[in-house]
Design a protein around this motif. Sequence first.
Motif, PDB file in Angstrom:
ATOM      1  N   ASP A 146       4.507  63.890  50.026  1.00 17.81           N
ATOM      2  CA  ASP A 146       4.014  63.808  48.646  1.00 17.81           C
ATOM      3  C   ASP A 146       2.861  64.770  48.394  1.00 17.81           C
ATOM      4  OD1 ASP A 146       5.893  61.901  47.986  1.00 17.81           O
ATOM      5  OD2 ASP A 146       4.546  60.219  48.393  1.00 17.81           O
ATOM      6  N   ASN A 147       2.133  65.113  49.447  1.00 18.52           N
ATOM      7  CA  ASN A 147       1.008  66.036  49.316  1.00 18.52           C
ATOM      8  C   ASN A 147       1.379  67.472  49.681  1.00 18.52           C
ATOM      9  OD1 ASN A 147      -0.934  64.132  48.455  1.00 18.52           O
ATOM     10  ND2 ASN A 147      -1.111  63.387  50.541  1.00 18.52           N
ATOM     11  N   LEU A 148       2.671  67.712  49.870  1.00 22.46           N
ATOM     12  CA  LEU A 148       3.146  69.043  50.208  1.00 22.46           C
ATOM     13  C   LEU A 148       3.951  69.574  49.027  1.00 22.46           C
ATOM     14  CD1 LEU A 148       3.341  71.204  52.434  1.00 22.46           C
ATOM     15  CD2 LEU A 148       5.442  70.087  53.174  1.00 22.46           C
ATOM     16  N   PRO A 149       3.332  70.379  48.184  1.00 17.45           N
ATOM     17  CA  PRO A 149       4.031  70.838  46.981  1.00 17.45           C
ATOM     18  C   PRO A 149       5.172  71.786  47.324  1.00 17.45           C
ATOM     19  CG  PRO A 149       1.931  71.965  47.196  1.00 17.45           C
ATOM     20  CD  PRO A 149       1.987  70.938  48.281  1.00 17.45           C
ATOM     21  N   SER A 150       6.243  71.644  46.581  1.00 14.92           N
ATOM     22  CA  SER A 150       7.385  72.540  46.737  1.00 14.92           C
ATOM     23  C   SER A 150       7.118  73.786  45.899  1.00 14.92           C
ATOM     24  CB  SER A 150       8.640  71.828  46.239  1.00 14.92           C
ATOM     25  OG  SER A 150       9.770  72.616  46.440  1.00 14.92           O
ATOM     26  N   LYS A 202       5.854  75.654  72.556  1.00 16.72           N
ATOM     27  CA  LYS A 202       5.735  76.038  71.144  1.00 16.72           C
ATOM     28  C   LYS A 202       6.628  75.173  70.267  1.00 16.72           C
ATOM     29  CE  LYS A 202       4.515  80.831  72.148  1.00 16.72           C
ATOM     30  NZ  LYS A 202       4.984  82.215  72.151  1.00 16.72           N
ATOM     31  N   LEU A 203       7.853  74.915  70.725  1.00 20.06           N
ATOM     32  CA  LEU A 203       8.766  74.072  69.950  1.00 20.06           C
ATOM     33  C   LEU A 203       8.233  72.650  69.823  1.00 20.06           C
ATOM     34  CD1 LEU A 203      12.215  75.316  71.232  1.00 20.06           C
ATOM     35  CD2 LEU A 203      11.291  75.564  68.922  1.00 20.06           C
ATOM     36  N   LYS A 204       7.608  72.137  70.861  1.00 19.44           N
ATOM     37  CA  LYS A 204       7.016  70.796  70.788  1.00 19.44           C
ATOM     38  C   LYS A 204       5.909  70.752  69.732  1.00 19.44           C
ATOM     39  CE  LYS A 204       8.075  69.272  75.461  1.00 19.44           C
ATOM     40  NZ  LYS A 204       7.529  68.907  76.775  1.00 19.44           N
ATOM     41  N   ILE A 205       5.123  71.816  69.661  1.00 19.92           N
ATOM     42  CA  ILE A 205       4.051  71.877  68.657  1.00 19.92           C
ATOM     43  C   ILE A 205       4.659  71.960  67.261  1.00 19.92           C
ATOM     44  CG2 ILE A 205       2.192  73.336  67.741  1.00 19.92           C
ATOM     45  CD1 ILE A 205       1.504  73.990  70.696  1.00 19.92           C
ATOM     46  N   ILE A 206       5.690  72.778  67.106  1.00 17.02           N
ATOM     47  CA  ILE A 206       6.359  72.896  65.805  1.00 17.02           C
ATOM     48  C   ILE A 206       6.915  71.545  65.370  1.00 17.02           C
ATOM     49  CG2 ILE A 206       8.384  73.862  64.626  1.00 17.02           C
ATOM     50  CD1 ILE A 206       7.900  76.431  66.307  1.00 17.02           C
ATOM     51  N   GLU A 207       7.573  70.834  66.282  1.00 17.00           N
ATOM     52  CA  GLU A 207       8.121  69.522  65.952  1.00 17.00           C
ATOM     53  C   GLU A 207       7.027  68.543  65.545  1.00 17.00           C
ATOM     54  OE1 GLU A 207      10.485  68.320  69.300  1.00 17.00           O
ATOM     55  OE2 GLU A 207      12.081  69.736  68.800  1.00 17.00           O
ATOM     56  N   ALA A 208       5.910  68.592  66.247  1.00 20.56           N
ATOM     57  CA  ALA A 208       4.802  67.697  65.915  1.00 20.56           C
ATOM     58  C   ALA A 208       4.233  68.029  64.537  1.00 20.56           C
ATOM     59  CB  ALA A 208       3.706  67.792  66.977  1.00 20.56           C
ATOM     60  N   LEU A 209       4.068  69.314  64.253  1.00 18.66           N
ATOM     61  CA  LEU A 209       3.560  69.727  62.945  1.00 18.66           C
ATOM     62  C   LEU A 209       4.533  69.340  61.834  1.00 18.66           C
ATOM     63  CD1 LEU A 209       2.119  73.245  63.823  1.00 18.66           C
ATOM     64  CD2 LEU A 209       0.814  71.233  63.089  1.00 18.66           C
ATOM     65  N   TRP A 210       5.824  69.597  62.070  1.00 18.12           N
ATOM     66  CA  TRP A 210       6.835  69.275  61.057  1.00 18.12           C
ATOM     67  C   TRP A 210       6.853  67.772  60.795  1.00 18.12           C
ATOM     68  CZ3 TRP A 210       8.991  72.052  57.533  1.00 18.12           C
ATOM     69  CH2 TRP A 210      10.047  71.524  56.803  1.00 18.12           C
ATOM     70  N   GLY A 211       6.788  66.975  61.855  1.00 17.93           N
ATOM     71  CA  GLY A 211       6.764  65.528  61.697  1.00 17.93           C
ATOM     72  C   GLY A 211       5.556  65.068  60.901  1.00 17.93           C
ATOM     73  N   ASP A 212       4.417  65.670  61.160  1.00 14.66           N
ATOM     74  CA  ASP A 212       3.200  65.321  60.435  1.00 14.66           C
ATOM     75  C   ASP A 212       3.323  65.670  58.956  1.00 14.66           C
ATOM     76  OD1 ASP A 212       0.367  64.405  60.498  1.00 14.66           O
ATOM     77  OD2 ASP A 212       0.009  66.472  59.863  1.00 14.66           O
ATOM     78  N   LEU A 213       3.872  66.859  58.676  1.00 15.78           N
ATOM     79  CA  LEU A 213       4.063  67.265  57.281  1.00 15.78           C
ATOM     80  C   LEU A 213       5.077  66.363  56.580  1.00 15.78           C
ATOM     81  CD1 LEU A 213       4.142  71.141  57.642  1.00 15.78           C
ATOM     82  CD2 LEU A 213       2.397  69.796  56.469  1.00 15.78           C
ATOM     83  N   ALA A 214       6.154  66.023  57.262  1.00 17.32           N
ATOM     84  CA  ALA A 214       7.201  65.187  56.672  1.00 17.32           C
ATOM     85  C   ALA A 214       6.681  63.797  56.343  1.00 17.32           C
ATOM     86  CB  ALA A 214       8.389  65.104  57.620  1.00 17.32           C
ATOM     87  N   ASN A 215       5.735  63.297  57.131  1.00 18.46           N
ATOM     88  CA  ASN A 215       5.164  61.977  56.864  1.00 18.46           C
ATOM     89  C   ASN A 215       4.260  61.969  55.645  1.00 18.46           C
ATOM     90  OD1 ASN A 215       6.412  60.592  58.952  1.00 18.46           O
ATOM     91  ND2 ASN A 215       4.820  61.132  60.413  1.00 18.46           N
ATOM     92  N   ASP A 216       3.849  63.134  55.203  1.00 18.49           N
ATOM     93  CA  ASP A 216       2.938  63.237  54.060  1.00 18.49           C
ATOM     94  C   ASP A 216       3.520  64.180  53.005  1.00 18.49           C
ATOM     95  OD1 ASP A 216       0.649  62.666  52.639  1.00 18.49           O
ATOM     96  OD2 ASP A 216      -0.535  64.237  53.606  1.00 18.49           O
ATOM     97  N   ALA A 230       7.660  76.930  43.406  1.00 15.80           N
ATOM     98  CA  ALA A 230       8.407  77.016  42.145  1.00 15.80           C
ATOM     99  C   ALA A 230       9.799  77.609  42.359  1.00 15.80           C
ATOM    100  CB  ALA A 230       7.624  77.836  41.128  1.00 15.80           C
ATOM    101  N   TRP A 231       9.918  78.590  43.263  1.00 18.53           N
ATOM    102  CA  TRP A 231      11.217  79.225  43.471  1.00 18.53           C
ATOM    103  C   TRP A 231      12.236  78.251  44.037  1.00 18.53           C
ATOM    104  CZ3 TRP A 231      13.282  78.997  48.255  1.00 18.53           C
ATOM    105  CH2 TRP A 231      12.430  78.816  49.332  1.00 18.53           C
ATOM    106  N   HIS A 232      11.769  77.196  44.704  1.00 24.53           N
ATOM    107  CA  HIS A 232      12.678  76.237  45.313  1.00 24.53           C
ATOM    108  C   HIS A 232      13.491  75.505  44.244  1.00 24.53           C
ATOM    109  CE1 HIS A 232      13.600  72.614  47.943  1.00 24.53           C
ATOM    110  NE2 HIS A 232      14.179  73.635  48.529  1.00 24.53           N
ATOM    111  N   GLU A 233      12.836  75.067  43.180  1.00 22.45           N
ATOM    112  CA  GLU A 233      13.548  74.388  42.094  1.00 22.45           C
ATOM    113  C   GLU A 233      14.559  75.330  41.452  1.00 22.45           C
ATOM    114  OE1 GLU A 233      12.867  71.823  38.001  1.00 22.45           O
ATOM    115  OE2 GLU A 233      11.140  72.785  38.934  1.00 22.45           O
ATOM    116  N   THR A 234      14.169  76.589  41.265  1.00 23.03           N
ATOM    117  CA  THR A 234      15.075  77.577  40.677  1.00 23.03           C
ATOM    118  C   THR A 234      16.327  77.730  41.536  1.00 23.03           C
ATOM    119  OG1 THR A 234      13.194  78.768  39.744  1.00 23.03           O
ATOM    120  CG2 THR A 234      15.269  79.982  39.924  1.00 23.03           C
ATOM    121  N   GLU A 235      16.148  77.817  42.851  1.00 25.96           N
ATOM    122  CA  GLU A 235      17.289  77.963  43.758  1.00 25.96           C
ATOM    123  C   GLU A 235      18.179  76.726  43.756  1.00 25.96           C
ATOM    124  OE1 GLU A 235      18.446  80.638  45.465  1.00 25.96           O
ATOM    125  OE2 GLU A 235      16.887  81.696  44.354  1.00 25.96           O
ATOM    126  N   LEU A 236      17.572  75.548  43.689  1.00 21.93           N
ATOM    127  CA  LEU A 236      18.357  74.317  43.634  1.00 21.93           C
ATOM    128  C   LEU A 236      19.207  74.258  42.365  1.00 21.93           C
ATOM    129  CD1 LEU A 236      15.767  71.716  44.953  1.00 21.93           C
ATOM    130  CD2 LEU A 236      17.852  72.480  46.101  1.00 21.93           C
TER     131      LEU A 236
END
Length: 71
Positions: A30-34, A14-28, A36-42
């Motif tokens: 720009d297409n992963l919107p943050s 399961k952790l290997k799958i999570i790492e693969a998914l996270w890596g795929d998301l991190a490579n893209d 709204a609450w994230h900006e507020t917290e920052l």
Amino acid sequence: MSIAELHKLSAVEKLKIIEALWGDLANDEDNLPSPAWHETELIETEKKFLSGDVEILDWQQAKKELRSQFE
């Protein structure tokens, strides 16, 4: 892969799958919107930092404190 099949996997698999998914998301990121609450917290964190209301820890100390919460 179905949810039922995922339940049958070991924790390591399961952790290997999570790492693969996270890596795929991190490579893209720009297409992963943050959300709204994230900006507020920052913004809130920055205000607390600038006013001296937060304790700053180096990474090693932060990891130690986080790990102690789960022991």
